[in-house]
Design a protein around this motif. Sequence first.
Motif, short mmCIF file in Angstrom:
data_model
loop_
_atom_site.label_atom_id
_atom_site.label_comp_id
_atom_site.label_asym_id
_atom_site.label_seq_id
_atom_site.Cartn_x
_atom_site.Cartn_y
_atom_site.Cartn_z
N VAL A 38 0.53 14.35 -8.96
CA VAL A 38 -0.41 14.22 -10.07
C VAL A 38 0.26 13.52 -11.25
N ASP A 39 1.52 13.84 -11.48
CA ASP A 39 2.27 13.18 -12.55
C ASP A 39 2.43 11.69 -12.28
N VAL A 40 2.60 11.33 -11.01
CA VAL A 40 2.68 9.91 -10.64
C VAL A 40 1.35 9.22 -10.97
N ASP A 41 0.24 9.86 -10.65
CA ASP A 41 -1.05 9.25 -10.97
C ASP A 41 -1.21 9.05 -12.47
N ALA A 42 -0.70 9.99 -13.26
CA ALA A 42 -0.74 9.81 -14.71
C ALA A 42 0.08 8.60 -15.12
N ALA A 43 1.22 8.40 -14.45
CA ALA A 43 2.05 7.23 -14.72
C ALA A 43 1.33 5.94 -14.34
N ILE A 44 0.61 5.98 -13.21
CA ILE A 44 -0.18 4.82 -12.80
C ILE A 44 -1.23 4.51 -13.86
N ALA A 45 -1.88 5.55 -14.37
CA ALA A 45 -2.89 5.35 -15.41
C ALA A 45 -2.29 4.71 -16.66
N ARG A 46 -1.00 4.98 -16.91
CA ARG A 46 -0.31 4.38 -18.07
C ARG A 46 0.23 2.98 -17.76
N GLY A 47 0.05 2.52 -16.53
CA GLY A 47 0.49 1.18 -16.18
C GLY A 47 1.92 1.08 -15.69
N ARG A 48 2.55 2.21 -15.38
CA ARG A 48 3.97 2.20 -15.04
C ARG A 48 4.27 1.61 -13.66
N LEU A 49 3.28 1.55 -12.78
CA LEU A 49 3.53 1.00 -11.45
C LEU A 49 2.74 -0.28 -11.21
N ALA A 50 2.33 -0.93 -12.29
CA ALA A 50 1.52 -2.14 -12.18
C ALA A 50 2.34 -3.41 -12.32
N GLY A 51 3.60 -3.28 -12.73
CA GLY A 51 4.42 -4.46 -13.00
C GLY A 51 4.63 -5.32 -11.77
N ALA A 52 4.38 -6.62 -11.92
CA ALA A 52 4.59 -7.57 -10.82
C ALA A 52 5.53 -8.66 -11.32
N SER A 53 6.82 -8.38 -11.27
CA SER A 53 7.82 -9.29 -11.83
C SER A 53 8.05 -10.52 -10.97
N GLY A 54 7.70 -10.40 -9.69
CA GLY A 54 7.98 -11.49 -8.75
C GLY A 54 9.36 -11.42 -8.13
N ASP A 55 10.17 -10.44 -8.55
CA ASP A 55 11.53 -10.32 -7.99
C ASP A 55 11.51 -10.15 -6.48
N LEU A 56 10.57 -9.36 -5.98
CA LEU A 56 10.56 -9.06 -4.54
C LEU A 56 10.24 -10.31 -3.73
N SER A 57 9.20 -11.02 -4.09
CA SER A 57 8.85 -12.22 -3.32
C SER A 57 9.92 -13.29 -3.45
N ARG A 58 10.57 -13.38 -4.60
CA ARG A 58 11.66 -14.36 -4.75
C ARG A 58 12.84 -14.00 -3.86
N LEU A 59 13.18 -12.72 -3.78
CA LEU A 59 14.31 -12.30 -2.94
C LEU A 59 14.04 -12.58 -1.47
N ILE A 60 12.85 -12.26 -1.01
CA ILE A 60 12.57 -12.36 0.43
C ILE A 60 12.07 -13.75 0.82
N GLY A 61 11.81 -14.60 -0.18
CA GLY A 61 11.45 -15.98 0.12
C GLY A 61 10.06 -16.17 0.68
N ARG A 62 9.17 -15.24 0.39
CA ARG A 62 7.79 -15.34 0.86
C ARG A 62 6.93 -14.41 0.00
N PRO A 63 5.60 -14.58 0.05
CA PRO A 63 4.75 -13.63 -0.67
C PRO A 63 4.89 -12.22 -0.08
N THR A 64 4.67 -11.22 -0.91
CA THR A 64 4.68 -9.85 -0.40
C THR A 64 3.43 -9.60 0.44
N THR A 65 3.49 -8.61 1.30
CA THR A 65 2.38 -8.28 2.19
C THR A 65 1.19 -7.75 1.39
N PRO A 66 0.03 -8.34 1.52
CA PRO A 66 -1.15 -7.84 0.79
C PRO A 66 -1.55 -6.45 1.26
N VAL A 67 -2.10 -5.66 0.36
CA VAL A 67 -2.51 -4.30 0.74
C VAL A 67 -3.61 -4.36 1.79
#
Length: 285
Positions: free
Chosen positions: A247-276
């Motif tokens: 429940v605390d995690v969902d509160a964090a999601i509501a605050r935008g804490r897990l929305a960041g899309a820096s692009g670090d992951l796709s740059r490291l792996i050399g491809r787009p990340t897997t779509p949900v």
Amino acid sequence: MSRIVVTGATGALGRLVVADLLERVPADRIAVVVRNQEKAADLAARGVDVRVADYDDPASLAGAFAAGDRVLLISGSEVGRRVPQHTTVIEAAKAAGVAQLAYTGILGGPEADFELAAEHKATEQAILDSGLPYTFLRNGWYHENYTAQLPVVLEHGAVVGSAGDGRIASAARADYAAAAAVVLTGEGHLNRVYELSGDTAWSLEEYAAEVSGQSGREVTYAALPADAHLDVLTGAGVPEPFAAILVDVDAAIARGRLAGASGDLSRLIGRPTTPVAQAIASALA
């Protein structure tokens, strides 16, 4: 010969990391640290060096690492016990003189202001205090955190949460595993921090609509207040302390804490990340 060493290698993430490493380097360059040797029998059969040790047993870790090894510390699964467990690994790695200690932390690092992040922040600080060359892999949420619940979602026709319209930049577990393999086999990653997340953030309402569209069944997002969400989880058999963390995690999601899309992951792996949407399709197949 120095090796790439993966701890927790028979877990869900660890197995994917090792599988990716085996595509990049010879098996005799890879070692794994596991609690149960039998669970790693398939890796041993492929030529991987299997080392048996336990995060809770410092003596068992004495021979787990060697000078020059590149080590991936995959965070333990026992919430509430992880700081002492991780500290034991860090001390063993320092005593051995490893060349790199990579750690799977949590998106946001010191800025992550929710309960589940506390042990990750403490572990990062312990690594910094050790003076070891480090790489912080701050993993965001996995698609599998949600797709694993699809049978229940389809049974009830609802995605239940208390995240409001907060967004989640999740990625596939395999995406994060690939990033770990990249930093363990490549150069230029020492004393670096990577904020790893999916390329696109989505809301639970959008997730429910995608599940509905792909499954052909009506699925909606049941947006609940935090206390009602806690009641649903505990009523479903989730132990109350862990339910409170969710429940605390969902509160964090509501605050935008897990929305960041820096692009670090796709740059490291050399491809787009897997779509949900792709993860949902795989889970429904």
